[in-house]
Design an enzyme around this catalytic site. Sequence first.
Site, PDB file in Angstrom:
ATOM      1  N   LYS A  13       7.777   2.620 -15.760  1.00 26.01           N
ATOM      2  CA  LYS A  13       7.304   3.183 -17.153  1.00 26.01           C
ATOM      3  C   LYS A  13       7.822   4.299 -17.862  1.00 26.01           C
ATOM      4  O   LYS A  13       7.944   4.371 -19.011  1.00 26.01           O
ATOM      5  CB  LYS A  13       5.814   3.331 -16.895  1.00 26.01           C
ATOM      6  CG  LYS A  13       5.118   1.831 -16.305  1.00 26.01           C
ATOM      7  CD  LYS A  13       3.679   2.194 -16.215  1.00 26.01           C
ATOM      8  CE  LYS A  13       3.193   3.042 -15.285  1.00 26.01           C
ATOM      9  NZ  LYS A  13       3.278   2.903 -13.822  1.00 26.01           N
ATOM     10  N   ARG A  86      -5.838   3.017 -17.113  1.00 27.56           N
ATOM     11  CA  ARG A  86      -5.445   2.466 -15.654  1.00 27.56           C
ATOM     12  C   ARG A  86      -6.762   1.744 -14.968  1.00 27.56           C
ATOM     13  O   ARG A  86      -6.944   1.337 -13.874  1.00 27.56           O
ATOM     14  CB  ARG A  86      -5.125   3.728 -15.017  1.00 27.56           C
ATOM     15  CG  ARG A  86      -3.676   3.657 -14.753  1.00 27.56           C
ATOM     16  CD  ARG A  86      -3.360   5.010 -13.985  1.00 27.56           C
ATOM     17  NE  ARG A  86      -2.259   4.993 -13.093  1.00 27.56           N
ATOM     18  CZ  ARG A  86      -1.174   5.959 -13.460  1.00 27.56           C
ATOM     19  NH1 ARG A  86      -1.136   6.640 -14.355  1.00 27.56           N
ATOM     20  NH2 ARG A  86      -0.082   6.096 -12.724  1.00 27.56           N
ATOM     21  N   ARG A 125      12.660   9.685  -5.706  1.00 27.97           N
ATOM     22  CA  ARG A 125      12.389  10.029  -7.067  1.00 27.97           C
ATOM     23  C   ARG A 125      12.416  11.686  -7.301  1.00 27.97           C
ATOM     24  O   ARG A 125      11.904  12.407  -6.292  1.00 27.97           O
ATOM     25  CB  ARG A 125      11.172   9.579  -7.698  1.00 27.97           C
ATOM     26  CG  ARG A 125      11.129   9.872  -8.976  1.00 27.97           C
ATOM     27  CD  ARG A 125      10.009   8.958  -9.541  1.00 27.97           C
ATOM     28  NE  ARG A 125       8.802   9.116  -9.282  1.00 27.97           N
ATOM     29  CZ  ARG A 125       7.465   8.645  -9.895  1.00 27.97           C
ATOM     30  NH1 ARG A 125       7.787   7.834 -10.931  1.00 27.97           N
ATOM     31  NH2 ARG A 125       6.396   8.632  -9.482  1.00 27.97           N
ATOM     32  N   ARG A 158       7.650  15.123  -6.623  1.00 31.33           N
ATOM     33  CA  ARG A 158       6.255  15.175  -6.966  1.00 31.33           C
ATOM     34  C   ARG A 158       5.502  15.397  -5.708  1.00 31.33           C
ATOM     35  O   ARG A 158       5.854  14.227  -4.805  1.00 31.33           O
ATOM     36  CB  ARG A 158       5.696  13.887  -7.552  1.00 31.33           C
ATOM     37  CG  ARG A 158       6.087  14.257  -9.197  1.00 31.33           C
ATOM     38  CD  ARG A 158       5.950  13.077 -10.149  1.00 31.33           C
ATOM     39  NE  ARG A 158       4.704  12.246  -9.503  1.00 31.33           N
ATOM     40  CZ  ARG A 158       4.282  11.228 -10.294  1.00 31.33           C
ATOM     41  NH1 ARG A 158       5.109  10.639 -11.447  1.00 31.33           N
ATOM     42  NH2 ARG A 158       3.418  10.470 -10.026  1.00 31.33           N
ATOM     43  N   ARG A 169      -1.796   5.054  -3.935  1.00 32.01           N
ATOM     44  CA  ARG A 169      -1.573   4.986  -5.257  1.00 32.01           C
ATOM     45  C   ARG A 169      -1.332   3.390  -5.749  1.00 32.01           C
ATOM     46  O   ARG A 169      -1.810   2.820  -6.497  1.00 32.01           O
ATOM     47  CB  ARG A 169      -0.398   5.725  -5.876  1.00 32.01           C
ATOM     48  CG  ARG A 169      -0.792   7.189  -6.026  1.00 32.01           C
ATOM     49  CD  ARG A 169       0.616   8.089  -5.973  1.00 32.01           C
ATOM     50  NE  ARG A 169       1.422   7.862  -7.198  1.00 32.01           N
ATOM     51  CZ  ARG A 169       2.709   7.977  -7.343  1.00 32.01           C
ATOM     52  NH1 ARG A 169       3.321   8.505  -6.388  1.00 32.01           N
ATOM     53  NH2 ARG A 169       3.198   7.559  -8.534  1.00 32.01           N
TER      54      ARG A 169
END
Length: 210
Positions: A13, A86, A125, A158, A169
């Site tokens: 996204k 969400r 990431r 992160r 998550r």
Amino acid sequence: MNIILLGAPGSGKGTLSEFLCEKKTFTQLSTGDLFRDNISNKTDLGLRAQEFINKGKLVPDSVTNSMVEMYLNNKKKDLIFDGFPRTDDQALALDDMLKNLKEKIDQVVYLDIDESTLMGRLTGRMICQICKRSYHKINRKPLKEGICDFDNGTLVVRPDDQEDKIKIRLEAYHNQTAPLIKFYKDKIIKVDANCSPVELYNRVEKILGS
Ligand code: AMP
């Protein structure tokens, strides 16, 4: 035109929003980025959100919805909603907010991706501290290690991109966010997101038209 990008963490996204904003006239509204900015600026909202984010849990709807409402006072159209809504409650609240602004959601792009791909994407990431662009230690390396190609910002991992947090998550995604696919059944367009960021952009661009 206002668009929602719906998809699991790691479905692409953020990078897709980046491309759409660079090549078209959209503005990205990423609730994750807004929370992270609030956390670095140590605002009250940031402090409230941090305890949930660091555990991999969703921030309560009341906190998230009021943050989005504040944002929409300044910018209300040509938005890409990245990571919001969400939950059902957020989707209903967004409908109300947009109605008050005489705006609406035009399309919901659902990024469909194999679960097996997600963990690898998220654990590799790195994010630029300045512009929030996303890199990957294997698939999207920066030209200079640890440094953003665009603004020389430092790339950081992160805190919620650790394996145990990612599992929580993904659970939150399945339980609370995936049901929105039904909620938006009249506006949803499903895109196969098991591909490179450039290919994903091409697929979505074809759907959205010029
Ligand atoms: P993201 O950058 O979209 O992956 O979001 C990072 C984290 O911020 C999420 O795991 C949640 O803890 C929090 N967050 C972002 N957007 C929302 C939202 N719409 N509702 C609740 N929590 C959110």
